[in-house]
Design a protein around this motif. Sequence first.
Motif, PDB file in Angstrom:
ATOM      1  N   THR A  69       3.548  -1.181  20.191  1.00 50.98           N
ATOM      2  CA  THR A  69       4.656  -0.895  19.276  1.00 50.98           C
ATOM      3  C   THR A  69       4.864  -1.969  18.213  1.00 50.98           C
ATOM      4  O   THR A  69       5.661  -1.786  17.308  1.00 50.98           O
ATOM      5  CB  THR A  69       5.977  -0.745  20.059  1.00 50.98           C
ATOM      6  OG1 THR A  69       6.146  -1.903  20.873  1.00 50.98           O
ATOM      7  CG2 THR A  69       5.956   0.487  20.941  1.00 50.98           C
ATOM      8  N   GLU A  70       4.169  -3.090  18.346  1.00 53.65           N
ATOM      9  CA  GLU A  70       4.410  -4.202  17.421  1.00 53.65           C
ATOM     10  C   GLU A  70       3.885  -3.965  16.003  1.00 53.65           C
ATOM     11  O   GLU A  70       4.585  -4.256  15.036  1.00 53.65           O
ATOM     12  CB  GLU A  70       3.808  -5.498  17.977  1.00 53.65           C
ATOM     13  CG  GLU A  70       4.572  -6.078  19.166  1.00 53.65           C
ATOM     14  CD  GLU A  70       6.025  -6.387  18.817  1.00 53.65           C
ATOM     15  OE1 GLU A  70       6.267  -6.987  17.750  1.00 53.65           O
ATOM     16  OE2 GLU A  70       6.918  -5.996  19.596  1.00 53.65           O
ATOM     17  N   PRO A  71       2.653  -3.453  15.858  1.00 52.89           N
ATOM     18  CA  PRO A  71       2.103  -3.367  14.498  1.00 52.89           C
ATOM     19  C   PRO A  71       2.931  -2.485  13.555  1.00 52.89           C
ATOM     20  O   PRO A  71       3.570  -1.530  13.995  1.00 52.89           O
ATOM     21  CB  PRO A  71       0.720  -2.734  14.717  1.00 52.89           C
ATOM     22  CG  PRO A  71       0.374  -3.049  16.115  1.00 52.89           C
ATOM     23  CD  PRO A  71       1.677  -3.033  16.861  1.00 52.89           C
ATOM     24  N   LEU A  72       2.875  -2.842  12.303  1.00 55.69           N
ATOM     25  CA  LEU A  72       3.546  -2.043  11.283  1.00 55.69           C
ATOM     26  C   LEU A  72       2.754  -0.752  11.043  1.00 55.69           C
ATOM     27  O   LEU A  72       3.318   0.318  10.896  1.00 55.69           O
ATOM     28  CB  LEU A  72       3.618  -2.858   9.986  1.00 55.69           C
ATOM     29  CG  LEU A  72       4.688  -2.462   8.993  1.00 55.69           C
ATOM     30  CD1 LEU A  72       6.059  -2.852   9.502  1.00 55.69           C
ATOM     31  CD2 LEU A  72       4.426  -3.123   7.640  1.00 55.69           C
ATOM     32  N   VAL A  73       1.432  -0.885  11.035  1.00 54.23           N
ATOM     33  CA  VAL A  73       0.557   0.268  10.787  1.00 54.23           C
ATOM     34  C   VAL A  73       0.221   0.931  12.116  1.00 54.23           C
ATOM     35  O   VAL A  73      -0.065   0.259  13.105  1.00 54.23           O
ATOM     36  CB  VAL A  73      -0.760  -0.189  10.096  1.00 54.23           C
ATOM     37  CG1 VAL A  73      -1.704   0.995   9.904  1.00 54.23           C
ATOM     38  CG2 VAL A  73      -0.447  -0.853   8.767  1.00 54.23           C
ATOM     39  N   ASP A  74       0.263   2.257  12.139  1.00 57.84           N
ATOM     40  CA  ASP A  74      -0.064   2.992  13.357  1.00 57.84           C
ATOM     41  C   ASP A  74      -0.799   4.272  12.954  1.00 57.84           C
ATOM     42  O   ASP A  74      -0.841   4.626  11.766  1.00 57.84           O
ATOM     43  CB  ASP A  74       1.228   3.321  14.120  1.00 57.84           C
ATOM     44  CG  ASP A  74       0.979   3.615  15.596  1.00 57.84           C
ATOM     45  OD1 ASP A  74      -0.201   3.650  16.022  1.00 57.84           O
ATOM     46  OD2 ASP A  74       1.970   3.827  16.322  1.00 57.84           O
TER      47      ASP A  74
END
Length: 671
Positions: free
Chosen positions: A291-296
Motif C-alpha cells: 500500500t505504500e507506493p504512489l503508483v499501483d
Amino acid sequence: MITAFMTTSAAAPAKTDDFQYANERFADLQMLRYKVEGFENLSLRQKTLIYYLSEAALWGRDILFDQNGKYNLRVRRTLEAVYTDYAGNRDSEDFKAMEVYLKRVWFSNGIHHHYGCEKFVPGFSEDFFRAAVKSIDSARLPLADGQTTEGLLDELCPVIFRPDVLAKRVNLAGGADLIKTSASNYYENVSQEEAEEYYASMKNLDDPHPVMYGMNSRLVKTPDGQIIEKKWTSGGLYGEAIKKIVGFLNLARPYAEDEKQKEVIDKLVEYYTTGDLKTFDEYSILWVQNTEPLVDFVNGFIECYGDPLGLKCSWESIVNFKNLEATKRTEILSGNAQWFEDHSPVADEFKKEEVKGITAKVINAAILGGDLYPSTAIGINLPNSDWVRKEHGSKSVTIGNLTEAYNRSAVGNGFREEFVWSKKEVELMDKYADVTDDLHTDLHECLGHGSGKLLPGVDPDSLKAYGSTIEEARADLFALYYLADKKMTELGLVPDAEAYKAQYYSYMMNGLLTQLVRITPGNDIEEAHMRNRAVIARWVYEQGKKDKVVELVKREGKTFVKVNDYKKLRELFGALLSEVQRIKSTGDFSAARDLVENYGVKIDGELHKEILERYRHLDIAPYKGFINPVYTVVKDGNGTIVDVKVDYTEGYAEQMLRYSRDYSVLPSVNE
Ligand code: ZN
C-alpha cells in the motif's frame, strides 16, 4: 470486481477549464479524454514505472477481443483492412455505416454491445461488405491457412449479418443453457451442466482457502469426449500476448517504488508463466499488502461478468497513482470501518467481528486496458477471492480523474431539468450532488463490499447468476443507508444533515426511470449494476407505497419521481440491506432469484417508451468511453530515459488503429 459505473445522471457542476474532455460521437457513444492530473509532478522513476506498466496494459487488448467471442479478431481485422485500404467511394452510406460499425467493435472489444450484450445490427449491406472485402489485397485479410477470401466471407457474414447467430455475448435469462446461448468464448463444446459438474467436483467446501477454480482458462470438450481446461499462460492459450505483457512487467520491475512492489511484479510474472491459481492467490495477498507506493496497477484476468457462470475472468489493466488530497476522505471512512460494521442494520451473526485492512484511496488513472477500455468503471475493489478479502483485506479505489471528466463533459446537458420533479430537487442536487456522488462511491467501495461475512460452510458461488447483482445491491445499500447517518456530518464528510437527500433523490430517479435510457426497447435489464439499482429502487418504492414514501407522478404526460419521506426511505434501505446481507450470508439462492427476477429484470414498456423519447430530445449519448493519453519516453545520447511525456492529441480511430498495429500478436483463431 468493478463496483461502480457512472450513471446517466452525471452531475453538472459549473466549473470549467480549457481541457477538451468531449471528443467524437457515434451510435450511442460519446468519446471523452481524461487528464492525468499530477503526472508532471511525479519523479522520473515513477513516470518510467508508469510508462512500462502502461505498455504491459496495452498488450492484453487482443486477449479480451478473443474472450468476448471467437470471431471478434477476425471481424476486427477484416473491417480494419477495408477501413484503411478501400479505394471505392468512402462517402457512400454503406461505407459510413461500416465505419460506425467498426468504431463500435473497437469500443466493445467485439461485435456485441459492451453493456447490453446484444449483437450490433450493421447499417451496411452484406453485398457491399462482400464486394469491399474482395476489392482489397487479400494479404491484408486474416485468412486462415489455405482459406480464400470467399471462405473468410462465408465464415464472417453470418456472424455479422444474421440476427440469430451469436445473438448475445452473455445470456443470463433463466431456463436456457446459459453457456450454449452465450457467444462469449470461455467454453467450447460443453453444456452448462457439464461445466457446473466439472467445477463442482473440484470444490472442497471444507477448504478455508479455495482457489478461484476456472478463472484463467477456457473449458473445452475434446473430440474424444474429454473435458479439459486450456489455460491462459505464456506457454498456453494467448501465450504470444502474455509473453509481451510479461516482458514489459519485467522492464517495469527495476523502477518499482519499493522491494514489496518488486515481489508483486515477480509473483504476477510467475503466475502468468505457470497459470497456478495458488500462485495467483499469493500474488493477490502481496498486492493487497503493498500500500505504500504512489503508483499501483492491476494487470490480469480479473472480472467475471463476461461468463454467464461467473467463473472465467476477462483480461483488464489499469495503471494509476494516488490522489493524495482526495484520499484523505476515504481514509476517514476506512479508519472508522469497524464502527460502520457494528452499527449497520444487519443481523449480528452476519457481521464481521473484525473488519480487516480496507485500504481505500482515490486514484488518477494513467492508462486503461482490456476490459477497462474504452468503457470503464469509476470504482474497483480487488482482489475477488472471498477468503483473501476476509483474511488480508482488499484495495478499494475510486478513480478521481475519470469522474471529473464525466462531470465536466456533462455541463449544461439539460438532463436534470428534464427528469427532476421540481426546482427544489434540482437545487438540492446542484448544492450537494458532487459531494454525495463521490461519497456514495467511497462508501460502496471502502465499506460496502468489505462488510458482512458468509456463514461457515456456505459456498461463495451459491447465488450463481444472481450473485453479482446481490453483491452490488449489498454495497449500494450500505452506502445509501449510511449517507443519511449523522456520523457523516460528525466526520465532516458532508456539509450538513440535508446533503444525503440529493443522493436519495437521484438514486431513486435513476433506478426507477432514467437508467432505462440505456436499454433497447423490448429488452430486459441484464447488467448486474443496473439490475441492482432496479431491485433497490423498485423494492423500496413497492414497500413504501401505502405510506407514499416515494411516488411516481405525472405532469403533462411525463412521469417523475417524487420523494415524500426521506426518513422512511432510509429505513427501507436499511431493511433491504438487512435482507440482502442475509441472502448473501446464508447463500439463499431462491430468495436471491425472487428478489432479482421480481424487481430487477422486467421493464414497463409504456414507461420505457416515454423515458427514451424524452431522453432522445436531449441528444445525449447514453454511454461514454475514454481515449487514452499517449506516453513517450525522452532519452539522452546514451539511451538513458530522462523524461516521460504525456500527450492528449491522438484521435479515437487513430488510437485504435495504432493499437491494432503495434500491440497485436495473437493469431486470428485461438484454439
Ligand atoms: Zn460494487
